[in-house]
Scaffold this motif. Structure first.
Motif, mmCIF file in Angstrom:
data_model
loop_
_atom_site.group_PDB
_atom_site.id
_atom_site.type_symbol
_atom_site.label_atom_id
_atom_site.label_comp_id
_atom_site.label_asym_id
_atom_site.label_seq_id
_atom_site.Cartn_x
_atom_site.Cartn_y
_atom_site.Cartn_z
ATOM 1 N N VAL A 285 0.829 -1.207 0.000
ATOM 2 C CA VAL A 285 0.000 0.000 0.000
ATOM 3 C C VAL A 285 0.869 1.265 0.000
ATOM 4 O O VAL A 285 0.616 2.175 -0.798
ATOM 5 N N PRO A 286 1.894 1.374 0.848
ATOM 6 C CA PRO A 286 2.786 2.532 0.703
ATOM 7 C C PRO A 286 3.415 2.625 -0.685
ATOM 8 O O PRO A 286 3.595 3.725 -1.210
ATOM 9 N N ASP A 287 3.723 1.486 -1.295
ATOM 10 C CA ASP A 287 4.286 1.512 -2.646
ATOM 11 C C ASP A 287 3.277 2.068 -3.653
ATOM 12 O O ASP A 287 3.645 2.804 -4.580
ATOM 13 N N LEU A 288 1.999 1.722 -3.484
ATOM 14 C CA LEU A 288 0.967 2.268 -4.369
ATOM 15 C C LEU A 288 0.867 3.787 -4.210
ATOM 16 O O LEU A 288 0.714 4.517 -5.194
ATOM 17 N N LEU A 289 0.947 4.255 -2.976
ATOM 18 C CA LEU A 289 0.913 5.703 -2.727
ATOM 19 C C LEU A 289 2.111 6.384 -3.385
ATOM 20 O O LEU A 289 1.975 7.434 -4.021
ATOM 21 N N ALA A 290 3.273 5.775 -3.248
ATOM 22 C CA ALA A 290 4.477 6.372 -3.831
ATOM 23 C C ALA A 290 4.415 6.363 -5.353
ATOM 24 O O ALA A 290 4.788 7.338 -6.017
ATOM 25 N N ALA A 291 3.921 5.262 -5.922
ATOM 26 C CA ALA A 291 3.875 5.144 -7.376
ATOM 27 C C ALA A 291 2.898 6.131 -8.000
ATOM 28 O O ALA A 291 3.080 6.534 -9.154
ATOM 29 N N ASP A 292 1.871 6.530 -7.266
ATOM 30 C CA ASP A 292 0.913 7.502 -7.801
ATOM 31 C C ASP A 292 1.595 8.814 -8.137
ATOM 32 O O ASP A 292 1.263 9.474 -9.130
ATOM 33 N N GLY A 293 2.538 9.219 -7.317
ATOM 34 C CA GLY A 293 3.299 10.423 -7.593
ATOM 35 C C GLY A 293 2.718 11.700 -7.042
ATOM 36 O O GLY A 293 3.374 12.746 -7.067
ATOM 37 N N ARG A 294 1.492 11.654 -6.527
ATOM 38 C CA ARG A 294 0.850 12.875 -6.018
ATOM 39 C C ARG A 294 0.865 12.963 -4.505
ATOM 40 O O ARG A 294 0.283 13.892 -3.924
ATOM 41 N N TYR A 295 1.540 12.011 -3.859
ATOM 42 C CA TYR A 295 1.583 11.975 -2.398
ATOM 43 C C TYR A 295 2.997 12.183 -1.885
ATOM 44 O O TYR A 295 3.980 11.858 -2.558
ATOM 45 N N THR A 296 3.084 12.672 -0.681
ATOM 46 C CA THR A 296 4.366 12.819 -0.003
ATOM 47 C C THR A 296 4.191 12.426 1.464
ATOM 48 O O THR A 296 3.078 12.190 1.920
ATOM 49 N N ALA A 297 5.288 12.356 2.196
ATOM 50 C CA ALA A 297 5.279 11.968 3.615
ATOM 51 C C ALA A 297 4.512 10.661 3.823
ATOM 52 O O ALA A 297 3.689 10.531 4.731
ATOM 53 N N ILE A 298 4.794 9.688 2.985
ATOM 54 C CA ILE A 298 4.123 8.385 3.052
ATOM 55 C C ILE A 298 4.671 7.602 4.233
ATOM 56 O O ILE A 298 5.885 7.447 4.388
#
Length: 300
Positions: free
Chosen positions: A252-265
């Motif tokens: 799930v953190p990898d999905l957040l990172a791969a989206d590219g629109r999130y930070t401070a994951i």
């Protein structure tokens, strides 16, 4: 009688059998569990009722279905067939969301908080109770769950909590909450996330709605579109928190990172040190970076 009931429950494989026997006795006697030692004994009618409930629990009917309620943070929520029983570990995600919403209030803002896959309303109603200045929107698809959600929302509003908004909708819809695009301060979600091949306890398999438990072959069928839509809905700097299976601590953190629109994951663990939920913040620069952010593990 309590000892005998505890043995029956333990033989049936019920965890914390003694505690559950005491909770059932307290329910029948209408006293707090901590005052059982001071309570009068069962009447014949109460004893029959108690033994009937113990028998049902030994058949792995959820305790919360027998008592009709589930405790969650500072709330007692009505639950029963057709709605997912909220779990204590989800209180951590709700608490994280409460803190983020409270920060916005401290900054002089009326925060918009969205709870996706709301079920009984546990997360949404906790935020509404603990951050009364917030506008809270709860989204649920299941007609059966919506009945419990609306019931709990009405009960809490009658008790003086700020009313929440209930929306019947599919959280995977690409146009979900179109009127709130770019305006949401905090988005929280406890979606169905158990992979289909995973065996679950009898209480879950036989009583929790399958659509609220299982998230496809890898458990991420709902989480993927939720994370994409969350990035659309959040304002710059807005916060997202999503509960997941304990096998999803990296995915799930990898999905957040791969989206590219999130930070401070950040990956969070529960009190048993199991991976439990992931959080992130919407980038303020509105860009998709060429390389994904790394993420960190945080305490909850």
């Amino acid at each position: 009688m309590l000892a005998r009931a505890a043995r029956v429950l333990a033989d049936a494989g019920v965890p914390s059998a003694r505690a559950e026997a005491e909770l059932l006795a307290a329910y029948v006697l209408a006293v707090p569990r901590g005052r059982l030692a001071l309570a009068d004994g069962f009447t014949d009618e109460q004893l029959d009722r108690f033994e009937a409930l113990v028998t049902r629990r030994s058949r792995r009917e959820p305790l919360q279905h027998l008592t009709g309620s589930a405790g969650f943070r500072h709330l007692e929520l009505a639950v029963g067939p057709g709605v997912f029983v909220p779990r204590p570990e989800t209180e951590l995600l709700a608490g994280w969301g409460v803190e983020r919403a409270a920060e916005r209030v401290a900054d002089g803002t009326t925060p918009v908080v969205v709870d996706l896959c709301s079920g009984s309303g546990a997360i949404a109603l906790s935020v509404a109770q603990e951050v009364p200045a917030a506008r809270v929107v709860a989204v649920e698809r299941s007609p059966a769950a919506l009945t419990w959600l609306r019931r709990n929302a009405a009960t809490r509003a009658a008790a003086g909590d700020r009313p929440i908004e209930v929306l019947a909708a599919d959280v995977t819809a690409p146009d979900l909450l179109a009127e709130l695009v770019g305006r949401v301060d905090v988005l929280l979600c406890n979606p169905p996330y158990v992979p289909l091949a995973v065996a679950v306890p009898p209480e879950v398999a036989g009583h929790d709605p399958a659509e609220a438990v299982f998230g496809g072959g890898d458990g991420l069928t709902v989480i993927r579109p939720v994370l994409r839509r969350a990035a659309d809905l959040l304002r710059p700097g807005g916060a997202v928190g999503v509960e997941h299976d304990d096998t999803h601590g990296a995915s799930v953190p990898d999905l957040l990172a791969a989206d590219g629109r999130y930070t401070a994951i950040t990956a969070h663990h529960d009190l048993a040190d199991r991976s439990r939920f992931a959080t992130a913040f919407r980038r303020t620069d509105h860009r998709r970076p060429p390389t994904a952010d790394t993420w960190q593990t945080g305490s909850s």
